[in-house]
Design an enzyme around this catalytic site. Structure first.
Site, short mmCIF file in Angstrom:
data_model
loop_
_atom_site.label_atom_id
_atom_site.label_comp_id
_atom_site.label_asym_id
_atom_site.label_seq_id
_atom_site.Cartn_x
_atom_site.Cartn_y
_atom_site.Cartn_z
N LYS A 128 0.86 -1.20 0.00
CA LYS A 128 0.00 0.00 0.00
C LYS A 128 0.89 1.24 0.00
O LYS A 128 1.42 1.64 1.03
CB LYS A 128 -0.92 -0.01 1.21
CG LYS A 128 -1.90 1.15 1.27
CD LYS A 128 -2.81 1.02 2.49
CE LYS A 128 -3.83 2.16 2.54
NZ LYS A 128 -3.18 3.47 2.75
N CYS A 457 -18.95 24.61 32.74
CA CYS A 457 -20.15 25.17 33.38
C CYS A 457 -20.24 24.83 34.87
O CYS A 457 -21.18 25.23 35.55
CB CYS A 457 -21.41 24.68 32.67
SG CYS A 457 -21.74 22.91 32.88
#
Length: 726
Positions: A128, A457
């Site tokens: 590859k 928060c």
């Protein structure tokens, strides 16, 4: 240029980088527009602009007066190459990293095709190469078009540049096959040429790449040209100012995507084919035969391609290539296996992103040591707290790595990492950085304490029973979740609202214009207020509002996916809508599923949907604020009924259950056939079942179908239904 994601930067770091980018881009604008002597490629310039835009969207309050986007004559962040829609989609490959992954892939192929025990599965295996995917379209043997892969459906037209690559013939003819005999185990004889046996239309697919020696030579030449230029201008030569390519793949990509083909002609690019796309005919019945033809037409193919019939042969070939990897003249990152028979490939087909008939066997990742300087916590759109390790930058496999995900609280405990530790880092699959080992674990220091409150928060952060992920309980009241959920809702994969990017979403949240998905469809009530804000003109506001209006009848699956319900991705959203067809119907069933086991089983019986998704849906609709959000959204949108495009058949719109042993096909292939015919493939028999296909050994499902008076047919009758549909 930094490789750190904008969301990973502190405000101070982002401001500093924006300042540097403004100066660098201004310099290159002057060199290009005023002095006609650019020092970098168009691709490199576009990367600078793209980085600047990403930072400005992430930190809209840091946009500078000298921002490149405010300068007259500044180049836009877009490719100079025209777009090409591929005749057939260019898919990516699924990856395997261990021998067991490849064994399981072969087993999946056998199960899908329902092959008898002992029947071999012939597979091609080839190295590859690490290059840039490119498609070459030949008509009557002549090259007429070349395009990059792009997103798989749309690529860039690089025909003029490809004509400058010596490896690529302009006209196909008789060539010497480059599939040569090697010393690989059980090698296949060299391929024979097929002369002028060339289809009317044939699209060759392969990789444009640069050899290692050519890459070194190119960077050396760029440095020498920089020295010569400095001498001509009578200035001191600074090597740090010469932009060189980081690796051969980047060099190949930057060279191929040049606006000026004459620049490409000066770059030592090569090509080899690994497959094909659209073809008026296929010159062979196997991958190996077709690749033989491609080679015989004069197009290079991998000299290491072989055909094998056993797993041991495939793995031996893999290890042979891996052992030679460092000495190969080009970069590779694995071995690709493909089912050789083309008729089997057609039966196997594709999943969402990749073919079932191919897989890439990736090489082990390269590793390097560095220092973990800090651990930051990021809050995702589902509230997940993800620890991110900030590393002293280190090069791993040719890429500079400075950030690494630590995944979750358990992974930190497993590694025992703390800021200041020396760690071993690798790029998994040569892509994703990860910490492999803590090399200073035994050093005496206080352990890292994972937060129990959200850093955004301050809401409580907890892990549900049986889960490792810690999540913020704040929901839309949490700034991180609100912004990311709304950005996800408007993103390309979800509603794809043109003009409503992350920068605009952040601005509208801050201004109080939007706080929920439904608020987006009420933006028209803030038209005057938006117009009064810096950077907004009447045309841009009206274009945005028009784009929002167009999405009131958006695809139901996209709306469902856009809500960001846990475990419901793009494919699962489509599977759900195929079954329920309307959002109200889905909500009705999901609401009842929490307390009704039979209803929950109705959801889990949907092919591709399991208990995890059913539980996530039930939990979502059980929460009053989620139900209010849902109802509010449906008061603003009217998505059409979800319709699946299928072939006409007598089972379209019906629910089919397969039971017993199927003898001519696998259960997966049968379900795929049912969906292609417009039917719903279910895993259980109920009063809503229309047809049961029973093979030998059918038991309780067939009995229940008989009790309910549901039609039951055998496999041969099902084959006739499929055949009649054409």
């Amino acid at each position: 240029m930094s490789t750190i994601e904008p969301t990973d930067l502190s405000k101070a770091d982002a401001a500093n980088e924006l300042m540097r980018l403004a100066r660098i881009i201004a310099k290159h604008n002057k060199l290009y527009h005023a002095e006609d002597s650019p020092e970098i490629s168009d691709a490199e310039y576009d990367a600078l602009i793209k980085r600047n835009n990403a930072l400005e969207e992430a930190f809209p309050d840091l946009v500078r007066d000298d921002s490149p986007n405010k300068q007259v004559g500044a180049a836009v962040a877009s490719s100079p190459l025209s777009k090409i829609t591929h005749a057939q989609r260019m898919y990516s490959l699924d990856n395997g990293f261990a021998d067991e992954d490849i064994a399981e892939w072969i087993a999946r192929v056998r199960r899908f095709l329902n092959l008898p025990e002992g029947e071999p599965v012939a597979v091609t295996a080839e190295d590859k190469i690490d290059g840039l995917s490119c498609a070459l379209r030949y008509e009557k043997g002549e090259l007429v078009l070349a395009a990059t892969r792009g997103d798989g459906q749309i690529g860039e037209d690089v025909t003029a540049n490809v004509r400058m690559i010596a490896d690529i013939p302009q006209v196909l003819g008789i060539g010497e096959s480059s599939l040569l005999q090697t010393d690989s185990p059980t090698p296949t004889p060299p391929l024979k040429g097929r002369g002028y046996d060339i289809p009317e239309v044939f699209e060759v697919r392969g990789e444009v790449y640069m050899a290692k020696s050519d890459f070194i030579g190119l960077n050396t030449r760029l440095m020498e040209e920089g020295k010569a230029d400095a001498a001509v201008k009578n200035i001191d030569f600074d090597p740090a100012k010469i932009r060189q390519f980081a690796n051969p793949r980047n060099a190949a990509a930057g060279s191929l995507r040049q606006k000026d083909a004459n620049v490409t002609a000066k770059r030592p690019l090569k090509f080899w084919a690994h497959g094909w796309g659209e073809a008026s005919s296929e010159p062979g019945e196997t991958v190996f035969d077709v690749m033989a033809s491609i080679a015989s037409w004069g197009i290079p193919v991998s000299p290491l391609m072989q055909r094998f019939e056993t797993l041991d042969q495939m793995l031996d070939h893999y290890r042979h290539i891996e052992a030679e990897r460092a000495d190969m003249p080009y970069d590779i990152d694995g071995v690709v296996y493909k089912v050789d028979r083309l008729d089997w490939q057609k039966r196997l087909g594709f999943v969402a992103k990749s073919p079932r008939w191919a897989i890439a066997h990736k090489f082990p990742a390269e590793q390097a040591q560095t220092t973990l300087e800090n651990i930051d916590i990021q809050v995702g759109r589902t509230g997940k707290l993800t620890p991110v390790g900030r590393l002293k930058p280190v090069t791993v496999g040719g890429v500079v790595v400075s950030n690494v995900t630590l995944h979750n609280r358990d992974e930190i405990e497993r590694l025992g990492v703390r800021p200041g530790d020396r760690v071993l880092v690798q790029r998994a699959g040569d892509v994703i950085p990860q910490v492999v080992e803590n090399l200073t674990r035994d050093d005496v220091r206080e352990p890292y304490v994972f937060p129990d409150h959200c850093p955004e928060c301050n809401s409580e952060a907890v892990a549900q029973e049986g889960e490792v992920d810690v999540r913020c309980t704040g929901g839309l009241i949490c700034p991180a979740q609100r912004f990311q959920r709304l950005a996800h809702f408007a993103s390309r994969a979800a509603l794809d609202i043109d003009g409503l990017g992350e920068k605009s979403i952040a601005e509208f949240i801050e201004a109080g214009f939007i706080g929920s998905p439904a608020d987006i469809f009420r933006l028209h009530t803030h038209r005057a207020a938006i117009l009064a804000r810096d950077g907004w003109q009447e045309k841009s506001v009206d274009n945005l509002l028009a784009a929002v209006e167009k999405k009131r009848s958006a695809d139901a699956a996209r709306l469902l996916f856009g809500l960001g319900i846990r475990h419901i991705g793009v494919v699962t959203a489509r599977d759900l809508m195929k079954n329920f067809t309307t959002l109200p119907k889905l909500a009705e069933v999901a609401t009842a599923a929490r307390d009704d086991e039979a209803v929950r089983e109705e959801i889990t019986a949907i092919d591709g949907v399991g208990p995890t998704v059913a539980e996530a849906l039930a939990d979502f609709f059980h929460e009053p604020h989620n139900r209010a959000l849902w109802d509010d959204l449906l008061s603003e949108v009217t998505p059409p009924d979800y319709i699946v495009e299928t072939r006409d058949s007598k089972v379209a719109g019906k629910t089919v259950v397969f039971t017993g042993k199927l003898e001519t096909m696998s259960r997966d292939e049968a379900k795929a056939q049912a969906e292609a015919l417009g039917a719903k493939a279910s895993g259980s028999v109920s009063a809503k079942t229309d047809l049961v296909v029973a093979g030998p050994g059918a038991g309780s499902k067939m009995k229940k179908a008989t009790e309910l008076g549901i039609e039951v047919i055998d496999e041969a009758a099902w084959a006739e239904i499929v055949k009649a549909a054409g």
